[in-house]
Each structure stands twice: as structure tokens, then as C-alpha cells.
Design an enzyme around this catalytic site. Sequence first.
Site, short mmCIF file in Angstrom:
data_model
loop_
_atom_site.label_atom_id
_atom_site.label_comp_id
_atom_site.label_asym_id
_atom_site.label_seq_id
_atom_site.Cartn_x
_atom_site.Cartn_y
_atom_site.Cartn_z
N GLU A 262 -7.81 -10.72 2.15
CA GLU A 262 -7.34 -9.36 2.39
C GLU A 262 -6.67 -9.25 3.76
O GLU A 262 -5.67 -8.54 3.94
CB GLU A 262 -8.50 -8.37 2.28
CG GLU A 262 -9.12 -8.28 0.89
CD GLU A 262 -8.10 -7.87 -0.17
OE1 GLU A 262 -7.44 -6.82 0.02
OE2 GLU A 262 -7.95 -8.61 -1.16
N TRP A 265 -3.27 -10.80 3.43
CA TRP A 265 -2.33 -9.84 2.84
C TRP A 265 -1.79 -8.90 3.91
O TRP A 265 -0.61 -8.56 3.93
CB TRP A 265 -3.03 -9.02 1.75
CG TRP A 265 -2.98 -9.59 0.37
CD1 TRP A 265 -3.99 -10.19 -0.31
CD2 TRP A 265 -1.85 -9.59 -0.51
NE1 TRP A 265 -3.56 -10.56 -1.57
CE2 TRP A 265 -2.25 -10.21 -1.71
CE3 TRP A 265 -0.54 -9.14 -0.40
CZ2 TRP A 265 -1.38 -10.38 -2.79
CZ3 TRP A 265 0.34 -9.31 -1.47
CH2 TRP A 265 -0.10 -9.93 -2.65
N TRP A 293 14.32 7.90 -11.91
CA TRP A 293 13.01 8.54 -11.89
C TRP A 293 13.09 9.94 -12.49
O TRP A 293 14.09 10.64 -12.34
CB TRP A 293 12.49 8.64 -10.46
CG TRP A 293 12.38 7.34 -9.73
CD1 TRP A 293 13.20 6.87 -8.75
CD2 TRP A 293 11.39 6.32 -9.93
NE1 TRP A 293 12.80 5.64 -8.31
CE2 TRP A 293 11.68 5.26 -9.01
CE3 TRP A 293 10.29 6.19 -10.78
CZ2 TRP A 293 10.91 4.11 -8.94
CZ3 TRP A 293 9.53 5.03 -10.70
CH2 TRP A 293 9.84 4.02 -9.79
N ASN A 328 -9.96 1.00 -2.81
CA ASN A 328 -8.76 0.18 -2.93
C ASN A 328 -8.33 -0.06 -4.37
O ASN A 328 -7.13 -0.02 -4.68
CB ASN A 328 -8.99 -1.17 -2.23
CG ASN A 328 -9.13 -1.02 -0.72
OD1 ASN A 328 -8.97 0.07 -0.19
ND2 ASN A 328 -9.43 -2.10 -0.04
N TRP A 346 8.17 5.96 -6.24
CA TRP A 346 7.04 5.46 -5.46
C TRP A 346 7.05 6.02 -4.04
O TRP A 346 5.99 6.16 -3.41
CB TRP A 346 7.03 3.93 -5.43
CG TRP A 346 8.26 3.28 -4.85
CD1 TRP A 346 9.37 2.86 -5.52
CD2 TRP A 346 8.51 2.98 -3.47
NE1 TRP A 346 10.29 2.32 -4.66
CE2 TRP A 346 9.78 2.38 -3.39
CE3 TRP A 346 7.77 3.16 -2.30
CZ2 TRP A 346 10.35 1.97 -2.19
CZ3 TRP A 346 8.33 2.74 -1.09
CH2 TRP A 346 9.60 2.17 -1.03
N TRP A 369 2.38 0.17 -2.47
CA TRP A 369 3.14 1.03 -3.38
C TRP A 369 4.27 0.27 -4.06
O TRP A 369 4.53 0.45 -5.26
CB TRP A 369 3.67 2.25 -2.63
CG TRP A 369 2.68 3.37 -2.64
CD1 TRP A 369 1.75 3.66 -1.68
CD2 TRP A 369 2.47 4.30 -3.70
NE1 TRP A 369 0.98 4.73 -2.08
CE2 TRP A 369 1.40 5.14 -3.31
CE3 TRP A 369 3.06 4.51 -4.94
CZ2 TRP A 369 0.93 6.18 -4.11
CZ3 TRP A 369 2.61 5.55 -5.75
CH2 TRP A 369 1.55 6.35 -5.33
#
Length: 440
Positions: A262, A265, A293, A328, A346, A369
Site C-alpha cells: 500500500e 502504491w 458522461w 478503502n 470521475w 478514481w
Amino acid sequence: MNTLSSPPVTLFWYRRDLRLHDNAGLYHALRSGYPVLPIFIFDRNILDQLDDQRDRRVEFIHKAILDMQDEFRELGTSLLVRYGYPLDIFQKLLQEFNVQAVYTNHDYEQYALGRDTAVAGMLRENGVPLHTFKDHVIFEKDEILTGSRTPYTVFTPYSRNWMGKLNDFYLRSYPIDRHQHAFCKISAQPVPTLGEMGFQPLDEAFPRKTVPGDLLKTYQQTRDLPALRGTSEVGIHLRFGTVSIRELARQARESSQTFLNELIWRDFYFQVLHHFPHVEQHSFRREYDNIQWRNNEEDFRRWCEGRTGYPIVDAGMRQLNETGWMHNRVRMIAASFLCKHLLIDWRWGEAYFGKKLRDYDLAANNGGWQWAAGSGTDAAPYFRVFNPTLQAQKFDAKGEYIRRWVPEFNSLNYPQPMVEHTFARQRAVETYQKAVKKEV
């Protein structure tokens, strides 16, 4: 005041590193040869854009500043805290003090880069250098590159290279305590109150700074179960630097590879932001900017309020609205639902999280996102559409999380699903296909 006749000083500028211990820029400032005067600026360029007077992040920063002030007082010095615009404040500081240099730590967002460039230019015109250092991540910028010296855009090979390069040198703490005598000796200075800056306290307890060892032992098994307190919850402390990333990475290396991943990341998304700054406003994969969209404002409002008719999504949104935090796993589910089921850009969801999350960090929020939307680096393919019902069954099998945040679930007061999953999935796949001109 004639600054040239006053004692020379070095300024250390606090930003995302609100701690005295293991701080790279502060360490180098203390070894500069001049007494160090630490400063912090409540930046009006940022604060003036916040529309919530009870913003959790501002209160967190304010509390961290007060805690640091207590530590500085014990050392016979003080943190100078200013409220205003950084360029104006540094111009005044140059008039108040005989400043020889300014030290700080790197920031990576576009606003911060522009701010630092402007401040550095003004300082340079006055013969004062600005020195910046890596402190917020383990590896940054060009430290982890492919064999052809290009930035990684896929996480797995990046993480392999990251792990291969990691050694004790990169995790070593900076020994601030050896140089604390180098602080300026001044009396305690006042700190602006929240009220003076237009904010009101929430008086909430903030999450723990440390990650319990027992949690890391079971982290891989519990981190996806929102009913449990199985995640680290240190995001806000990493965001504002009240904990050291090096200390946390050492703990993770010893206890949990899953948790260390993590943190990798996190570094990955910072290097993406550095190499591909267009992601702040656009899709990493630019063809995804062509998606048509729906952007229905009523649908968006229902998602924000947690009234979609999908209880795992609604539970997450209500947790976010009430606490400033969301589990999360549920963040991924809620984000996927907005982009894929409702076909809402998004960026709308990213901005809403940006307003509400106490641990909001642009690099990680943007990366998450864009992963959910399928538009980012290492993203979920656009035809992968989370089924919220199956996600709830898998990760909240007993419904404990849902009942905590959606007590009216299974009653007549709970709304019907906004959109049927199979229909929504097909609509999303077709819409994405048209934009990216690919076939499933």
C-alpha cells in the site's frame, strides 16, 4: 528594522511534514551553520477555496501546529505561524529577519510547484536560496524508472523495482535530536485561532498515529472488511507528515508485505503525478476524455447523500459525510458505481472526495478514481464493473457495516435501486466502447 545588523538565520518552512523528528529538510536546515527559525503558513490560496467552515483537515493541521508549538517551547524556541499568502509573507519575513537561506521539503502538486517557483524566484532576487528535499515518500520522481529510463505506468513492475532498490539507507531516520541546539532561542509566538481564519472546530478525536503490530499481522485478512477496524487509518498522518514514512515503511517491511504494498502504491501515484501532471485535470489515457458522461445532477446528489438504493454504496457515502473517512474497499465500490452505473464523470466524484476526505491526498485520490473509471495507469479495464450487491455479500457478509450506516435498510423507507445492475453494466460498456474504440 535593519535586517543586515540582526543575527543571521535559516528558515525552515513546514508544509506536509508537521513533526520535529525524522524530517529531512529540517535536518539539513539544522546543519546549515545558522540558527534555525521554523515557520508555517496557513495558505489563503488554499483556505479561501474551502467552503466548509468546519473542515476537518484545517482543524487537524491547527491541532498539529499547537502540539508542535509545545515541543518547540520545551526546546526554548518557537514556531512562527502566519496566515496569508506565501509570497507576501516571505517578503515580510525578509524584512523582519536576516535570512540566509530557506529550507523545506518537496511537494508534488501543480499548485504547490507553482507556489514554490514563485517563492524561490522572489527569494533569489534577494540573494536567498531555497533548498528542498525528499521527505514525503521513499522513492520519488526519477528514482524508479524502467530499463529504458522511462517512468512506469503499470504498478507490478514498478513495485518489483521499488522492492529491489529498497535497503536500509532509504529507511534510515534523520537524527534531528543531535542538532536541536541549532534552533533559534526565542519566546513562544502566538498561533492564529481557527476563528481568526474563518473556521470553526469540530472537536473530534483524530485517528491513531501508530499502526498496532497486531493489526499488521492480520492486515491481509482484514483490510477488505469494512465492519472491522482492519485498516491502518494513518492516511491523514501521512498526508500532513505527522508520522514519518520511513518509520512506517520499516514497520511494514518487518510485519506485513501487504501493508508495504500500500505504501508502494502511494509512491507510485506520486511518481505518476510528477511525470504526467495532466492527470490533475484529464484522464491519464487521453482517449477516455471522449466518454459521453450522462452527468445527471439529481443522480449525483443521490450518490453524494447515500440514497442510491445500493446499501454498500450508501453506507460508504454516509460514513464519508459523517466522519470524513470511508473504508478503502468501499471507496472503490462507490467510485465504480458513480462512473460505471451512473455514467458520471470521475472528476465529479474525485472533487467530492476532495472536499470530504480528512485524509485527502491528490495523488492517491486521483489515482484511485482513475483506476475505478478505467482511465488511469494500471486501471481496471472498462468492462470490469463492480456488482455492488456481490461486493456487499463478499466483504460485508453479515451486513454489520451496512446496518451501522444504513439502519433503514430492509424497510419501506429505503429507496429502490437507482438503476438495475445488468442494464447499467451494458450501458457503461457500450458508452466506453464508443469513446475508446475498442471491443470487449
